[in-house]
Design a protein around this motif. Structure first.
Motif, PDB file in Angstrom:
ATOM      1  N   LEU A 135      10.031   1.241   5.885  1.00 40.33           N
ATOM      2  CA  LEU A 135       9.378   0.591   7.021  1.00 40.33           C
ATOM      3  C   LEU A 135       9.037  -0.871   6.805  1.00 40.33           C
ATOM      4  CD1 LEU A 135       6.900   3.518   7.747  1.00 40.33           C
ATOM      5  CD2 LEU A 135       8.831   2.849   9.194  1.00 40.33           C
ATOM      6  N   THR A 136       9.013  -1.303   5.548  1.00 41.58           N
ATOM      7  CA  THR A 136       8.500  -2.645   5.259  1.00 41.58           C
ATOM      8  C   THR A 136       9.388  -3.322   4.231  1.00 41.58           C
ATOM      9  OG1 THR A 136       7.178  -2.005   3.348  1.00 41.58           O
ATOM     10  CG2 THR A 136       6.156  -1.756   5.499  1.00 41.58           C
ATOM     11  N   ASN A 137       9.160  -4.625   4.045  1.00 40.68           N
ATOM     12  CA  ASN A 137       9.869  -5.297   2.962  1.00 40.68           C
ATOM     13  C   ASN A 137       8.934  -5.736   1.836  1.00 40.68           C
ATOM     14  OD1 ASN A 137       8.665  -7.392   4.285  1.00 40.68           O
ATOM     15  ND2 ASN A 137      10.556  -8.146   5.203  1.00 40.68           N
ATOM     16  N   LEU A 138       7.672  -5.345   1.918  1.00 45.55           N
ATOM     17  CA  LEU A 138       6.764  -5.544   0.796  1.00 45.55           C
ATOM     18  C   LEU A 138       5.839  -4.332   0.747  1.00 45.55           C
ATOM     19  CD1 LEU A 138       5.089  -8.845  -0.310  1.00 45.55           C
ATOM     20  CD2 LEU A 138       3.905  -6.657  -0.509  1.00 45.55           C
ATOM     21  N   THR A 139       5.872  -3.621  -0.353  1.00 48.75           N
ATOM     22  CA  THR A 139       5.143  -2.354  -0.451  1.00 48.75           C
ATOM     23  C   THR A 139       4.048  -2.441  -1.505  1.00 48.75           C
ATOM     24  OG1 THR A 139       7.100  -1.134   0.235  1.00 48.75           O
ATOM     25  CG2 THR A 139       5.386   0.118  -0.901  1.00 48.75           C
ATOM     26  N   VAL A 140       2.855  -2.039  -1.115  1.00 47.23           N
ATOM     27  CA  VAL A 140       1.699  -2.014  -2.012  1.00 47.23           C
ATOM     28  C   VAL A 140       1.288  -0.554  -2.209  1.00 47.23           C
ATOM     29  CG1 VAL A 140      -0.705  -2.746  -2.332  1.00 47.23           C
ATOM     30  CG2 VAL A 140       0.905  -4.214  -1.065  1.00 47.23           C
ATOM     31  N   VAL A 141       1.099  -0.144  -3.463  1.00 47.55           N
ATOM     32  CA  VAL A 141       0.572   1.189  -3.747  1.00 47.55           C
ATOM     33  C   VAL A 141      -0.857   1.032  -4.251  1.00 47.55           C
ATOM     34  CG1 VAL A 141       0.750   3.211  -5.251  1.00 47.55           C
ATOM     35  CG2 VAL A 141       2.824   2.186  -4.272  1.00 47.55           C
ATOM     36  N   SER A 142      -1.783   1.761  -3.628  1.00 47.10           N
ATOM     37  CA  SER A 142      -3.176   1.717  -4.061  1.00 47.10           C
ATOM     38  C   SER A 142      -3.465   2.886  -5.003  1.00 47.10           C
ATOM     39  CB  SER A 142      -4.092   1.803  -2.836  1.00 47.10           C
ATOM     40  OG  SER A 142      -5.424   1.981  -3.242  1.00 47.10           O
ATOM     41  N   ILE A 143      -3.964   2.570  -6.175  1.00 47.46           N
ATOM     42  CA  ILE A 143      -4.381   3.616  -7.136  1.00 47.46           C
ATOM     43  C   ILE A 143      -5.833   3.349  -7.475  1.00 47.46           C
ATOM     44  CG2 ILE A 143      -4.043   4.597  -9.432  1.00 47.46           C
ATOM     45  CD1 ILE A 143      -1.128   3.972  -9.251  1.00 47.46           C
ATOM     46  N   TYR A 144      -6.727   4.124  -6.894  1.00 51.77           N
ATOM     47  CA  TYR A 144      -8.153   3.882  -7.095  1.00 51.77           C
ATOM     48  C   TYR A 144      -8.900   5.179  -6.865  1.00 51.77           C
ATOM     49  CZ  TYR A 144     -12.846   1.948  -6.495  1.00 51.77           C
ATOM     50  OH  TYR A 144     -14.182   1.683  -6.623  1.00 51.77           O
ATOM     51  N   VAL A 145      -9.524   5.701  -7.898  1.00 52.60           N
ATOM     52  CA  VAL A 145     -10.361   6.895  -7.748  1.00 52.60           C
ATOM     53  C   VAL A 145     -11.701   6.410  -7.190  1.00 52.60           C
ATOM     54  CG1 VAL A 145     -11.400   8.880  -8.858  1.00 52.60           C
ATOM     55  CG2 VAL A 145      -9.180   8.050  -9.643  1.00 52.60           C
ATOM     56  N   ASN A 146     -11.901   6.672  -5.907  1.00 52.76           N
ATOM     57  CA  ASN A 146     -12.997   6.074  -5.157  1.00 52.76           C
ATOM     58  C   ASN A 146     -14.307   6.836  -5.358  1.00 52.76           C
ATOM     59  OD1 ASN A 146     -14.587   4.871  -3.146  1.00 52.76           O
ATOM     60  ND2 ASN A 146     -13.778   6.246  -1.562  1.00 52.76           N
ATOM     61  N   PRO A 147     -15.234   6.278  -6.123  1.00 51.30           N
ATOM     62  CA  PRO A 147     -16.490   7.014  -6.344  1.00 51.30           C
ATOM     63  C   PRO A 147     -17.257   7.242  -5.040  1.00 51.30           C
ATOM     64  CG  PRO A 147     -16.639   4.771  -7.210  1.00 51.30           C
ATOM     65  CD  PRO A 147     -15.215   4.990  -6.821  1.00 51.30           C
TER      66      PRO A 147
END
Lengths: 283, 283
Positions: free
Chosen positions: B18-30
């Protein structure tokens, strides 16, 4: 919220100094009025507002004046004139201010859970929830780099600052100083509802706040005594106090003695009009 | 939240389309864990996650892996390794999940007040408040055009969609289908905590959900009977039901008969592991 006065225009001038594209938002937000409050009588004069904005040197680029930010079914329909907009807002007011609404309507609210509690939050329990939510909507639609808020609504300004920090908006929030009429009354769209006599009496607010500031600067730092002097002056003038508090400028928590930057915040009724005012004391 | 499996990788593949720039979020959200919940044992393997992302054809451009999204005093300090990050998160967990915290800490929360109530919201009262808030932070920091969420967390996906509508984020939310292991178990980072025996028993969830779907398609539309069949199968396998509900796909309100698109959502404990799963039934 529109019905612009020179206080609003001073915010526009501040924005013009900071940016090269300026958006003015004019929207009487039903989400911040409780059903019992003055949404239906809140003054409005959209065409007058436009004239005032047209006369600002440097000019405004965009006026953001949505019909209804909460009606997702009909957000493509636009009413033809201001009367229609107003009527539409009145009809929606109670609905969006009410948690109990059923169906697929608006249900997402932003709350700044500590700062919203005191001062205006006590007597207006849904107010700051509505403000924080509509400002989030505004920020997401307009995507500003800088936003200017008036310090007349001191608690609102601090709440927006805190929200911007906590939700990581990359927006700089500027607080602009209160503008006063020549007699000292803080400019407000609601002043139009004051009779000449009420207006005269309401000057007790700004007069007693100035008195407190100068007393504090001369070493009178006991907050109880300072508060009492204001409450007495405003009550004797016929005002009904909603609150009068000396609070820390950041946390908005009440203090007992002034030995750090504080703000004296007051809300009082004169007749059917609720006025707010404040003064910063930087010791 | 990291500890990536093929279900997560399928979201990445969806985003790459769907995009040409992909961000993956890795964050264990307290912020989405109550003090009693499994923040401290939530599995993590950041370097393994990076390896998995490196091997995705087409590649990921950015991994968003903040140290702590709630510590405003120290947000410039970075811990040197994952162990440190983990420890830091544990220390903060109880604090940000708790309304009563004093001082100048995080205090702004986004709530989707109707959709958050049922299903997982019942047994995890601060969960969706934490999800909506951290997703708002993520959106404000990353400013995506499109965001992909897994339908495994069905209620979360619907809450994010509703929040995006209500707060006027200009972001398209995509729901990606659940991925299952060959035995039918929905992929989840928490599956690593299941013993071989528990895992065998947990298959009762996906098996009975599939049974309900095919029963409904064959005309058995009474939700009480369908629910009971799943509750019985999972309980007999040794699972402890948290909830098992057939709800409207949009409103997440329980229905009595299936004659419109619904989703069967279930949460059940096997040993110390709480598993969730769901299946859409489009009648």
């Amino acid at each position: 919220m529109g019905y612009l006065h020179q206080g609003h225009i001073s915010l526009v001038r501040e924005a013009l100094k900071l940016t090269n594209l300026t958006v003015v938002s004019i929207y009487v937000n039903p989400g911040q009025f409780a059903p019992s409050e003055d949404l239906s009588t809140y003054p409005s004069d959209f065409h007058g507002d436009i004239s005032k904005l047209m006369s600002v040197p440097g000019g405004v680029d965009v006026v953001f004046h949505p019909t209804n930010l909460y009606d997702y079914e009909n957000d493509m329909k636009r009413n033809k004139n201001d009367q229609g907009v107003r009527k539409n807002l009145e009809g929606k007011g109670a609905v969006v201010s009410c948690l109990e609404e059923s169906g697929m309507g608006h249900e997402t609210w932003v709350r700044v859970e500590k700062l919203e509690n005191g001062l205006c939050g006590k007597s207006r329990p849904v107010f700051f929830r509505g403000v924080a939510t509509v400002v989030t909507k505004l920020f997401n639609i307009v995507e500003p780099d800088v936003a200017v808020f008036g310090k007349k609504d001191y608690q609102q300004w601090r709440i927006v600052q805190r929200m911007v920090r906590d939700l990581d908006f990359s927006i700089r929030i500027i607080g602009a100083e209160i503008l006063r009429d020549n007699d000292g009354l803080a400019m407000s769209s609601r002043n139009v509802h004051l009779s000449a006599e009420e207006r005269g009496k309401a000057l007790s607010i700004s007069r007693s706040l100035l008195g407190v500031k100068s007393a504090a600067e001369n070493g009178h730092i006991n907050c109880r005594e300072l508060r009492d002097s204001v409450i007495q002056a405003v009550s004797e003038a016929g005002g009904r106090i909603d609150y009068a508090e000396i609070v820390d400028q950041e946390s908005l928590q009440a203090v007992e003695e002034i030995n750090s930057p504080v703000v004296f915040c007051i809300a009082a009724w004169f007749g059917k009009v609720r006025l707010i005012d404040n003064i910063e004391i930087n010791l």
